[in-house]
Design a protein around this motif. Sequence first.
Motif, mmCIF file in Angstrom:
data_model
loop_
_atom_site.group_PDB
_atom_site.id
_atom_site.type_symbol
_atom_site.label_atom_id
_atom_site.label_comp_id
_atom_site.label_asym_id
_atom_site.label_seq_id
_atom_site.Cartn_x
_atom_site.Cartn_y
_atom_site.Cartn_z
ATOM 1 N N HIS A 85 -3.633 18.998 3.935
ATOM 2 C CA HIS A 85 -2.457 18.150 3.740
ATOM 3 C C HIS A 85 -2.160 18.007 2.255
ATOM 4 C CE1 HIS A 85 0.094 14.504 3.802
ATOM 5 N NE2 HIS A 85 0.394 14.891 5.034
ATOM 6 N N GLN A 86 -0.884 17.946 1.888
ATOM 7 C CA GLN A 86 -0.492 17.913 0.480
ATOM 8 C C GLN A 86 -0.966 16.651 -0.235
ATOM 9 O OE1 GLN A 86 3.754 17.915 0.120
ATOM 10 N NE2 GLN A 86 4.057 16.236 1.565
ATOM 11 N N CYS A 87 -1.137 15.554 0.476
ATOM 12 C CA CYS A 87 -1.677 14.329 -0.127
ATOM 13 C C CYS A 87 -3.150 14.146 0.212
ATOM 14 C CB CYS A 87 -0.888 13.113 0.351
ATOM 15 S SG CYS A 87 0.831 13.082 -0.186
ATOM 16 N N GLY A 88 -3.515 14.445 1.452
ATOM 17 C CA GLY A 88 -4.888 14.240 1.890
ATOM 18 C C GLY A 88 -5.902 15.068 1.122
ATOM 19 N N ARG A 109 0.827 -1.212 0.000
ATOM 20 C CA ARG A 109 0.000 0.000 0.000
ATOM 21 C C ARG A 109 0.859 1.259 0.000
ATOM 22 N NH1 ARG A 109 -4.569 0.007 4.499
ATOM 23 N NH2 ARG A 109 -2.676 0.322 5.744
ATOM 24 N N ALA A 110 2.051 1.164 0.596
ATOM 25 C CA ALA A 110 2.916 2.340 0.714
ATOM 26 C C ALA A 110 3.905 2.460 -0.443
ATOM 27 C CB ALA A 110 3.688 2.287 2.033
ATOM 28 N N ASN A 111 3.962 1.458 -1.302
ATOM 29 C CA ASN A 111 4.884 1.486 -2.431
ATOM 30 C C ASN A 111 4.192 2.072 -3.645
ATOM 31 O OD1 ASN A 111 5.949 0.039 -5.041
ATOM 32 N ND2 ASN A 111 7.635 -0.031 -3.565
ATOM 33 N N ILE A 135 -6.403 4.332 8.896
ATOM 34 C CA ILE A 135 -6.715 4.790 7.538
ATOM 35 C C ILE A 135 -6.335 6.253 7.374
ATOM 36 C CG2 ILE A 135 -8.582 5.197 5.885
ATOM 37 C CD1 ILE A 135 -10.005 2.754 7.046
ATOM 38 N N LEU A 136 -6.681 7.080 8.352
ATOM 39 C CA LEU A 136 -6.369 8.519 8.253
ATOM 40 C C LEU A 136 -4.867 8.769 8.208
ATOM 41 C CD1 LEU A 136 -9.022 10.047 10.693
ATOM 42 C CD2 LEU A 136 -8.976 10.191 8.198
ATOM 43 N N ARG A 137 -4.111 7.977 8.971
ATOM 44 C CA ARG A 137 -2.649 8.138 8.929
ATOM 45 C C ARG A 137 -2.102 7.688 7.571
ATOM 46 N NH1 ARG A 137 -2.796 6.438 14.438
ATOM 47 N NH2 ARG A 137 -2.580 4.276 13.743
ATOM 48 N N SER A 138 -2.656 6.615 7.045
ATOM 49 C CA SER A 138 -2.176 6.094 5.755
ATOM 50 C C SER A 138 -2.470 7.046 4.611
ATOM 51 C CB SER A 138 -2.817 4.726 5.466
ATOM 52 O OG SER A 138 -2.477 3.784 6.452
ATOM 53 N N VAL A 139 -3.571 7.786 4.714
ATOM 54 C CA VAL A 139 -3.962 8.712 3.651
ATOM 55 C C VAL A 139 -2.925 9.818 3.469
ATOM 56 C CG1 VAL A 139 -5.647 10.547 3.164
ATOM 57 C CG2 VAL A 139 -6.424 8.260 3.699
ATOM 58 N N GLU A 140 -2.114 10.067 4.485
ATOM 59 C CA GLU A 140 -1.091 11.100 4.386
ATOM 60 C C GLU A 140 0.128 10.631 3.598
ATOM 61 O OE1 GLU A 140 -0.224 12.403 8.315
ATOM 62 O OE2 GLU A 140 -2.178 13.370 8.606
ATOM 63 N N GLU A 141 0.162 9.335 3.248
ATOM 64 C CA GLU A 141 1.233 8.815 2.396
ATOM 65 C C GLU A 141 0.812 8.945 0.941
ATOM 66 O OE1 GLU A 141 1.827 4.821 3.615
ATOM 67 O OE2 GLU A 141 2.543 5.341 5.620
ATOM 68 N N MET A 142 1.730 9.311 0.082
ATOM 69 C CA MET A 142 1.389 9.610 -1.305
ATOM 70 C C MET A 142 0.771 8.407 -2.019
ATOM 71 S SD MET A 142 3.818 11.044 -4.357
ATOM 72 C CE MET A 142 4.350 12.425 -3.336
ATOM 73 N N ALA A 143 1.416 7.242 -1.910
ATOM 74 C CA ALA A 143 0.937 6.067 -2.638
ATOM 75 C C ALA A 143 -0.447 5.650 -2.175
ATOM 76 C CB ALA A 143 1.927 4.916 -2.471
ATOM 77 N N PHE A 144 -0.659 5.625 -0.863
ATOM 78 C CA PHE A 144 -1.964 5.185 -0.372
ATOM 79 C C PHE A 144 -3.038 6.228 -0.632
ATOM 80 C CE2 PHE A 144 -5.263 4.515 2.843
ATOM 81 C CZ PHE A 144 -5.556 3.173 2.599
#
Length: 729
Positions: free
Chosen positions: A393-396, A298-300, A350-359
Amino acid sequence: MVSVGSRALSLRKNRVTSVTELTLDVVDSHCILGEKKRKMGRKPFKKDGGRGGNCNYENSSGGMGDDNVKDKKFQKDKDSSTSLSSFIRKQVDPETSKYFLDIATVLEGTEIDLEERGVICGNALGEARGKEVELANDYIISHTMQILLEGCSLDHLCGFLRSCSKSFANIALDRSGSHVAETALKSLAMHLEDTENYSLVEDTLSTICKEIVANPVDIMCSCHGSHVLRSLLCLCKGAPLDSEFHHTKSSTTLADRLNLRSYRREDIGHTQESFPDLLNSLVSGIISSPGKDLRTIRANQYSSMVLQTCLKLIAGYEEQLLHLVPILLGCKAGNAVKGNWIQAADVQNILRSVEEMAFSRLMEVILEVAPDPLYIELFTKVFRNSLFEMSSHQCGNFVVQALISQMRSQDQMSIVWEELGGKFKDLLEMGMHGVVASLIAASQRLNTHESKCSQALSSAVCLENESPRCIVPRILYLDNYFNSADKLNWNWPNGSKIHVMGSLILQSIFSFPSEFIHAFLSSITSLEENQVLNTSKDPSGARVIEAFLNSNSSTKHKRKLVVKLRGHFGELSFHQSGSFTVEKCFNVSSLSMREAIVSELSSVQTELSKTKHGPYLLRKLDVEGFARYPEQWKSKQSSKESVYKEYIADFGSKNTDLSRSGNFIVGHGQKARPENLKEMRKEIDTRLTSSSGTPFLAHQGPVAKMKKSGHKRPFEKADGTNKKSKKAW
């Protein structure tokens, strides 16, 4: 004569080949291939970007912002050690290398008929049996392998793939081998045009899919392997391998979110034979197999693109989505049985993962394809009460855009408005223009909160004590205005490009009913002549002018703007985007103004006819007819106006404003049917422009049954977007 076939290698056994000779042979053959090897679609070595280089980033989102950002975590994930990454590639022996280079010389250097070419390719692939991985992964010979796979028969192609199926992942993971793998898949797709080949292709694909599902993580997390796997998924779906499922463009997603395209993903049919059972098993295996590696994929960035493609291809299959999406979200499998997919413990993860670009990109697609029950649960349990924080957030913020664009009801719009309605200025100052644009577009789509959106936007750029005439200029140059140190004394920046997102926001605003956008109508009609001209010359600005001229504001307002372009229509017509504006101005103008427009075009007719778009515009406005027979041209234009008014009098509602007949605008309280009105206008123009003297509608049946002409601008797509200067935003 070069020997090709089973005896070719034995004929060379007595030949002594030194290392120097072999090197020279390789170099010479490489030079012979020359430019033709580029036909195989391979990119040259690059240090930054492209599948042919050591790319650290590949755009797969569809968001509305700048995607040129590197994430160090992605590179770390990609380099993680796995079973396949320890594969050691063997060197191709000299005899075999020389053989395949000679084959390349034969195929490239002389003209060979298709039958003989197929025999040579088949024999050569037979010699590759057991050496597929070494040959496909060799930088030079891999080009030859691509030629062979394109020119061989289906039997030899399937034989090659079945022979190397257990090592297919090792080929796909290699920089050169991945091109060979994709060529093989594209060749399979070509053979599917003959339905008799369906069974053989299905058996071959089934063999490959079984091997991939056994260990999908390595190939998913590879730059090259991810691309091959997405091609395989598209082939199983029956979608073109270069379709939007494979390469998601920002402009495509943005067009969907801002109501600029009229279809959803599940409405797109496949163009060739599909393999639904294979697709289901492959998608399920890819998503379900990782287990403990789920967080990694998910993070890749590359595996995220594979997962996005999986979801797009099964869009519309509710049962499968309800099973697989919770797995991607990291929810417990048992919850799906109860219909309660997301638990309180899952929300923060889920909310923390949304801050990662890939996810975050994966979540965008999840929201696009999620069935109603799952979307509602995501909306209420995960994102509600966190919308502004995520929007900052830049990704969110891209996820918020996707959430808003997929809203199902006016109640959901009310919930979002409570959190974001008063934050327009903050969002614009932070540069989160996409969130504002999505919210305005959703307001238009759901027919709710139009007035509030209009007021919130005008308040974000204009203070209470300021004149509303500043609203449109400041939105046209959003970043320029908000980055200004002295906003109160900000002036129109001559020579600057108009902000794309500002243009899109204004286009959505002008699609609102006119009673909600008085301030915007007043502002755009207050622009000075040079400002209107500069805006019309800019591709993004021209869209705003056209949106205003297409709006349901009064003809008086529109003609007030058109008059400011008088004397500049000839100059404007030379701009490809400006030519659209000239045509729109002509449609809303009075007869005297139309005559002035055509007169200006007539003076530059010769030069304009040499441009790409000029002939269409000259023909559409009948400039040549005006130059030859001005009185007859005026008579035709008068006849058109009369027919338009008669049509509205007969088929319009009581509230129809006859002064707007030039634009065929229906009155309030009546649902417009733009397709019918547009075709009706085309039919009127065609009939009155024809040389026959037959009165219009003299022998026609009911208007609703009138045949569509199907005529489109030669430089315009079916959805109304220009191929080059007017992209599908």
